[in-house]
Design a protein around this motif. Sequence first.
Motif, short mmCIF file in Angstrom:
data_model
loop_
_atom_site.label_atom_id
_atom_site.label_comp_id
_atom_site.label_asym_id
_atom_site.label_seq_id
_atom_site.Cartn_x
_atom_site.Cartn_y
_atom_site.Cartn_z
N THR A 1 0.80 -1.21 0.00
CA THR A 1 0.00 0.00 0.00
C THR A 1 0.84 1.27 0.00
OG1 THR A 1 -0.13 -0.08 2.41
CG2 THR A 1 -1.90 -1.15 1.18
N SER A 2 2.16 1.13 -0.12
CA SER A 2 3.03 2.30 -0.10
C SER A 2 2.67 3.25 -1.23
CB SER A 2 4.50 1.88 -0.23
OG SER A 2 5.31 3.00 -0.46
N SER A 3 2.55 4.55 -0.89
CA SER A 3 2.22 5.54 -1.91
C SER A 3 3.31 5.66 -2.96
CB SER A 3 1.97 6.91 -1.26
OG SER A 3 3.15 7.33 -0.57
N ASP B 1 2.18 4.30 -6.17
CA ASP B 1 0.99 4.87 -6.79
C ASP B 1 1.40 5.59 -8.06
OD1 ASP B 1 -1.35 6.16 -7.49
OD2 ASP B 1 -1.92 6.56 -5.42
N LYS B 2 0.93 5.07 -9.22
CA LYS B 2 1.33 5.60 -10.52
C LYS B 2 0.23 6.42 -11.19
CE LYS B 2 4.39 1.62 -11.02
NZ LYS B 2 4.72 0.39 -11.76
N VAL B 3 -0.83 6.71 -10.47
CA VAL B 3 -1.96 7.43 -11.04
C VAL B 3 -1.63 8.90 -11.19
CG1 VAL B 3 -4.38 8.07 -10.72
CG2 VAL B 3 -3.60 5.79 -10.08
N ASP C 1 -4.87 -1.18 -11.61
CA ASP C 1 -4.79 -0.70 -10.23
C ASP C 1 -3.73 0.38 -10.12
OD1 ASP C 1 -2.26 -1.91 -9.97
OD2 ASP C 1 -3.05 -3.69 -8.96
N ARG C 2 -3.58 0.93 -8.94
CA ARG C 2 -2.69 2.07 -8.74
C ARG C 2 -1.22 1.71 -8.92
NH1 ARG C 2 -4.86 6.65 -6.72
NH2 ARG C 2 -7.08 6.55 -6.23
N HIS C 3 -0.91 0.42 -8.88
CA HIS C 3 0.47 -0.02 -9.11
C HIS C 3 0.75 -0.27 -10.59
CE1 HIS C 3 0.91 -1.58 -4.68
NE2 HIS C 3 0.73 -0.28 -4.78
N GLU D 1 -8.08 -0.54 -6.40
CA GLU D 1 -6.99 -0.49 -5.44
C GLU D 1 -6.09 -1.72 -5.58
OE1 GLU D 1 -6.29 2.12 -3.54
OE2 GLU D 1 -8.00 3.09 -4.53
N PRO D 2 -4.83 -1.60 -5.18
CA PRO D 2 -3.92 -2.76 -5.23
C PRO D 2 -4.50 -3.93 -4.44
CG PRO D 2 -2.69 -0.75 -4.83
CD PRO D 2 -4.14 -0.37 -4.74
N ARG E 1 2.76 5.20 -15.68
CA ARG E 1 1.71 6.18 -15.37
C ARG E 1 0.35 5.57 -15.71
NH1 ARG E 1 4.87 10.82 -18.82
NH2 ARG E 1 6.83 10.65 -17.65
#
Length: 279
Positions: A9-11, A14-16, A194-196, A228-229, A246
Motif C-alpha cells: 500500500t506504499s504511496s 501509486d502511478k496514477v 490498479d494504482r500499481h 486499489e492494489p 503512469r
Amino acid sequence: MTDVGGAATSSGFDKVVASAAEAVADIPDGASLAVGGFGLCGNPIALIEALLAQGTADLSVVSNNCGVDDWGLGVLLNAQRIAKMTSSYVGENKEFERQFLSGELELELTPQGTLAEKLRAGGAGIAAFFTRAGVGTQVADGGLPRRYDGAGGIAVASPAKEVRTFGTGDAAAEYVLEEAISTDFALVHALRGDRHGNLVFNKSARNFSPLAAMAGRICIAQVEELVEPGEIDPDTVHLPGVYVHRVVHVGTDIEKRIERRTVSAPSSAAPTTPDTKGA
C-alpha cells in the motif's frame, strides 16, 4: 511489496496521474511511440487526443494500424504530426494513403506476427530473432517502398536483411533476422488497472497492447476502471505493473468505435415448424 495483485500500500507505488494531458506532457517532438490497439479496438484515444492538443509533432509511431481518418491515430496523422509509421495494416485510412504516396509519410510495413514479436522482444531485452515469415519476399530481400518521392518513384526502400539456414536435412530452412523494437514511450488502453499499474485488457485489445506497453521505456496506460492494489486477482493480470509508469483513469463511458458495423436484416417470414420425420 509486490507489483502483481499484492497487498502493498506504499504511496511510492501509486502511478496514477490526474489527467491525460499531465501524463503525456513530457513527450517531446521527434519521440518514438508504441501504441496499443487492434483496429479501433483498444485505442488509447484520451492519450492520443492529449498529444494532439499539446502539439507534439514529428512522431515515429509503431502500431498495428493507424486508425481511421477521424479516430485513433488517424487524428494525429490528419494533423500531420506523424513522420513515420511502423505497421502491419494500413487500410481504412484515405489520408494515410495520400500522405504515403505523396512522400509526406515514411512507412515500414511489417508482417503482423513479426511486429508483435519485435515489440515483445524489445520489452524482454532481446536484440533480434530469426523467423521464417517473409523469407523469399521483399521483407527479407529488400526493396519495399518506405517513402515515395511524390512523383511515383521510390525515394527510400527497405534494406535487405540477413538470412540464415537452420536445421539439417529435410528440416533445414531459411530464416530472416528481425531486430527488436523499443520506443521512448508507449500508450495503451486497458479495461482495468490498479494504482500499481497492473493491467487487464479486454478481448482483442489484448493482441498488441501488452506488447506495445513492454516495448516503451515509459509506458502510459489509460484505464476504464481504476481499482486499489490487491483487487485484481494475480492470475488475471495480463501485464504486470513493472512495465507501467503512469496510469490515467478515463472511466467506462469513454467513446469506443469499430471500423464497420455489419448487421443482418430481420426476417419477415413467419417461423416454420421443422419436419422431423425420420429424424
